[in-house]
Design a protein around this motif. Structure first.
Motif, PDB file in Angstrom:
ATOM      1  N   TYR A 129     -69.515 -16.611 -25.787  1.00  0.00           N
ATOM      2  CA  TYR A 129     -68.221 -15.960 -25.952  1.00  0.00           C
ATOM      3  C   TYR A 129     -68.219 -15.166 -27.262  1.00  0.00           C
ATOM      4  CZ  TYR A 129     -66.462 -18.779 -22.110  1.00  0.00           C
ATOM      5  OH  TYR A 129     -66.273 -19.343 -20.875  1.00  0.00           O
ATOM      6  N   HIS A 180     -67.869  -6.630 -21.126  1.00  0.00           N
ATOM      7  CA  HIS A 180     -68.512  -6.664 -22.437  1.00  0.00           C
ATOM      8  C   HIS A 180     -69.612  -5.616 -22.549  1.00  0.00           C
ATOM      9  CE1 HIS A 180     -71.367  -8.402 -25.486  1.00  0.00           C
ATOM     10  NE2 HIS A 180     -70.229  -8.394 -26.175  1.00  0.00           N
ATOM     11  N   TYR A 205     -67.600  -3.359 -37.620  1.00  0.00           N
ATOM     12  CA  TYR A 205     -66.938  -3.570 -36.329  1.00  0.00           C
ATOM     13  C   TYR A 205     -67.789  -3.073 -35.166  1.00  0.00           C
ATOM     14  CZ  TYR A 205     -62.691  -4.982 -38.708  1.00  0.00           C
ATOM     15  OH  TYR A 205     -61.777  -5.669 -39.470  1.00  0.00           O
ATOM     16  N   ALA A 210     -65.373 -12.654 -32.231  1.00  0.00           N
ATOM     17  CA  ALA A 210     -64.125 -11.999 -32.640  1.00  0.00           C
ATOM     18  C   ALA A 210     -62.963 -12.360 -31.726  1.00  0.00           C
ATOM     19  CB  ALA A 210     -64.316 -10.481 -32.666  1.00  0.00           C
ATOM     20  N   ASP A 211     -63.251 -12.724 -30.474  1.00  0.00           N
ATOM     21  CA  ASP A 211     -62.208 -13.090 -29.517  1.00  0.00           C
ATOM     22  C   ASP A 211     -62.831 -14.030 -28.486  1.00  0.00           C
ATOM     23  OD1 ASP A 211     -60.064 -13.350 -27.869  1.00  0.00           O
ATOM     24  OD2 ASP A 211     -59.950 -11.238 -27.279  1.00  0.00           O
ATOM     25  N   TYR A 212     -62.522 -15.319 -28.616  1.00  0.00           N
ATOM     26  CA  TYR A 212     -63.148 -16.307 -27.738  1.00  0.00           C
ATOM     27  C   TYR A 212     -62.628 -16.237 -26.307  1.00  0.00           C
ATOM     28  CZ  TYR A 212     -65.448 -18.537 -31.682  1.00  0.00           C
ATOM     29  OH  TYR A 212     -66.255 -18.790 -32.760  1.00  0.00           O
ATOM     30  N   ASN A 213     -61.649 -15.398 -26.046  1.00  0.00           N
ATOM     31  CA  ASN A 213     -61.207 -15.197 -24.668  1.00  0.00           C
ATOM     32  C   ASN A 213     -62.138 -14.265 -23.898  1.00  0.00           C
ATOM     33  OD1 ASN A 213     -58.862 -16.813 -24.887  1.00  0.00           O
ATOM     34  ND2 ASN A 213     -57.792 -15.125 -25.918  1.00  0.00           N
ATOM     35  N   GLU A 214     -62.983 -13.542 -24.629  1.00  0.00           N
ATOM     36  CA  GLU A 214     -63.891 -12.589 -23.996  1.00  0.00           C
ATOM     37  C   GLU A 214     -65.283 -13.211 -23.871  1.00  0.00           C
ATOM     38  OE1 GLU A 214     -63.153  -9.771 -22.672  1.00  0.00           O
ATOM     39  OE2 GLU A 214     -61.055  -9.731 -23.346  1.00  0.00           O
TER      40      GLU A 214
END
Length: 369
Positions: free
Chosen positions: A109, A123, A93, A112-116
């Motif tokens: 992007y 980031h 992780y 693990a999270d395509y919104n970020e």
């Protein structure tokens, strides 16, 4: 010893009773406790045979401090096991923050999270304050710290002549040869490299990830075959077979995912993968069954020796109680005899006085004459 502990209202298992015997040996009976030996002349650890008188009051004085020490040791071992268990996942992780995918021209992007979105201020904060410190701690720091601690613990055992079982870190190196006490750290490095391949290479190319993973497995397989770090040859064979199965699975997986491979070839490759892994699991089960049977046989001998020791201690305590009762009865008999003697003495004195008073006075008789 369990019966002796129950005498004081202290519940204890057989293992704890054996450890109490060890504490008693070190604290109070260094010259009266000997270790029974097996047929091969090796010590049957950790049972001890008590020789000579045994003061049960010392058991109460020794048990409480020993129990506190054991609780601290158990807590430390638990923390160490948790750190070794979470190290691969924590490293995974920590590296996962760097895994980004380009979804548009020049726009990356987080997988693990395509919104970020990657490489933004938010980031970069995660990278600077979360990912990099985590990688330093779990990827590099924990294996290095473990190696230093194991080196110090192993050196202390060698200098003091102690045993690995008595050291809180002993379970990390007692299964290895003396010069390979650090091998658990090597295994941690291997896991970290596999995590590195899965995080940084696998998202971009499964083919490359499979080849690199196969190379990592092959390198550690060669190290395993060259060093044989385990003290038990069966464990060395088991470790080598596991590395062969893992490396072969990665290699076959590369061909399995190729579009040029037809269905029949996929079935053959799948059968080979199953056979290799089933062979490893079967041999692992055989080693586990053998060790479990040997442990059960040793436990039987320990239980017999423990019963014999407990019976002798209880008998010794009964003899001590009987001697105390005999002493009390003897004291009572002596006291009774003393009272009888005093009564008889008084009677004798009375008789003597009476006989003296009844005799005529010689001086008075002469005067009368």
């Amino acid at each position: 010893l369990r019966a002796v502990l129950a005498h004081f209202g202290l519940a204890a298992s057989e293992a704890r009773a054996q450890k109490v015997a060890l504490a008693l040996q070190r604290e109070h009976f260094p010259d009266r406790i000997v270790m029974p030996t097996g047929s091969a002349g090796q010590s049957m650890n950790p049972l001890y045979k008590l020789e000579g008188a045994f003061n049960l009051d010392m058991l109460r004085q020794t048990y409480i401090p020993f129990l506190k020490k054991e609780c601290m040791k158990t807590a430390l071992i638990t923390v160490i096991i948790l750190l070794f268990l979470i190290q691969p996942q924590a490293a995974y992780y920590s590296m996962l923050v760097f895994t980004c995918e380009e979804l548009a021209q020049g726009e990356y992007y987080l997988v693990a999270d395509y919104n970020e979105r990657c490489w933004t201020r938010k980031h970069m904060l995660w990278v600077g304050f979360g990912s990099i410190p985590g990688m330093l701690v779990y990827t590099f720091g924990l294996p290095a710290a473990a190696a230093l601690i194991l080196r110090a613990a192993r050196g202390r055992d060698a200098a003091e002549g102690g045993r690995a079982e008595d050291n809180p870190y002993g379970f990390l190196y007692e299964g290895f040869q003396a010069r390979f006490y650090y091998w658990e750290c090597v295994i941690m490095v291997r896991k970290t490299l596999i995590v590195f391949v899965a995080v940084f290479i696998s998202p971009y190319s499964d083919y490359t990830a499979g080849l690199v993973g196969f190379g990592v497995g092959l390198i550690f397989l060669v190290l395993q075959l060259e060093t044989n770090p385990y003290a038990d040859d069966a464990l060395n064979r088991c470790e080598a077979l596991g590395l062969v199965a893992a490396s072969f699975t990665l290699l076959m997986g590369i061909f399995f995912e190729q579009d040029e491979v037809n269905s029949a070839a996929r079935i053959v490759i799948g059968c080979f993968i199953v056979i290799f892994n089933a062979t490893f699991i079967g041999y692992l089960g055989y080693v586990g069954y053998r060790d479990a049977w040997a442990m059960l046989d040793e436990t039987k001998h320990q239980v017999k020796a423990l019963k014999k020791t407990t019976t002798r201690l209880i008998h010794q305590q009964a003899l001590t109680e009987e001697q105390r009762l005999r002493y009390q009865r003897a004291r009572q008999a002596v006291s009774s005899l003393e009272l009888q003697w005093q009564d008889q003495r008084k009677e004798y004195l009375k008789e003597i006085r009476k006989s003296l008073s009844n005799q005529p006075d010689p001086a008075g008789a002469d005067a009368g004459g």
